[in-house]
Design a protein around this motif. Sequence first.
Motif, PDB file in Angstrom:
ATOM      1  N   PHE A   7      -1.660  -3.146  -3.458  1.00 31.57           N
ATOM      2  CA  PHE A   7      -0.347  -3.750  -3.269  1.00 31.57           C
ATOM      3  C   PHE A   7       0.433  -2.792  -2.366  1.00 31.57           C
ATOM      4  O   PHE A   7       0.648  -1.629  -2.731  1.00 31.57           O
ATOM      5  CB  PHE A   7       0.375  -3.910  -4.608  1.00 31.57           C
ATOM      6  N   TYR A   9       3.377  -2.135   1.146  1.00 32.19           N
ATOM      7  CA  TYR A   9       4.380  -2.550   2.125  1.00 32.19           C
ATOM      8  C   TYR A   9       4.950  -1.287   2.761  1.00 32.19           C
ATOM      9  O   TYR A   9       4.774  -0.183   2.238  1.00 32.19           O
ATOM     10  CB  TYR A   9       5.482  -3.358   1.433  1.00 32.19           C
ATOM     11  N   THR A  32       0.678  -8.026  -0.045  1.00 31.05           N
ATOM     12  CA  THR A  32       1.864  -7.501   0.632  1.00 31.05           C
ATOM     13  C   THR A  32       2.991  -8.518   0.568  1.00 31.05           C
ATOM     14  O   THR A  32       2.901  -9.534  -0.131  1.00 31.05           O
ATOM     15  CB  THR A  32       1.529  -7.108   2.088  1.00 31.05           C
ATOM     16  N   SER A  82      -0.535   0.759  -5.883  1.00 30.66           N
ATOM     17  CA  SER A  82       0.722   0.222  -5.377  1.00 30.66           C
ATOM     18  C   SER A  82       1.364   1.278  -4.486  1.00 30.66           C
ATOM     19  O   SER A  82       1.675   2.380  -4.939  1.00 30.66           O
ATOM     20  CB  SER A  82       1.660  -0.136  -6.528  1.00 30.66           C
ATOM     21  N   TYR A  85       5.059  -1.210  -2.721  1.00 34.35           N
ATOM     22  CA  TYR A  85       5.206  -2.631  -2.994  1.00 34.35           C
ATOM     23  C   TYR A  85       6.506  -2.795  -3.763  1.00 34.35           C
ATOM     24  O   TYR A  85       6.804  -2.012  -4.675  1.00 34.35           O
ATOM     25  CB  TYR A  85       4.015  -3.135  -3.812  1.00 34.35           C
TER      26      TYR A  85
END
Length: 241
Positions: A7, A9, A32, A82, A85
Amino acid sequence: MTSAVVFAYHNVGVRCLSVLLAQGMEVALVVTHRDNRGETIWFDSVEALAREQALPLIAPANANDAAVVAQIRQLQPDFLFSFYYRNMLGAELLALPRRGAYNLHGSLLPKYRGRVPVNWAVIMGERETGATLHQMVEKPDAGGIVDQQAVPIGPEDTAAEVFGKVTDAAALVLARALPGLIAGSARITPQDLSKGSYFGGRKPEDGRIDWTKSAHEVHNLVRGVAPPYPGAFTRVGAMTL
């Protein structure tokens, strides 16, 4: 081969996903966000990297949706990671990876748990912050620490400049910790949550200057919300400055 669902971003997501790939991790799925058209997108794209590397990719509105959980369960990943995220992952997701779920947080936990930790550290006048890799549990940013790396905050550094340092630290921490995680030899240190605090998200309105504060505090606010963040402001009559 060891597998992971990631996960991710933002810049930290891109850098840390790149570390996993460089160390030979099989990335079974990247989860994402779609970019928000109302937001200034000044950071790198996880979606672009995943497409460049031909990785399976989804961007669900709700990562905890039953269909997403079922898709990840079918993959039977060893790890879940993660990397910046933006949404909380529920207990059902966290229970899926066979060898644990781990998050990369932009502070020296247990300090500055929660949202926008780099901005808060600058606003609060800290002289250092960092990146922490930790186990994910239902309570945000509360799991045991795998590794962390400090970075300095200079007296004139903006939050964006500090975020660049934290991004480098995040990649370093993950690269350093990953062999131990894969081998099952990583040492996990429980957090003492009494030694840190939880901080919430910030809105553009929170950049309003309070002139009852000291010059030092105003300076820190200006640094902490400087562009590409919304910035500090004040109002004189009908004018916003």
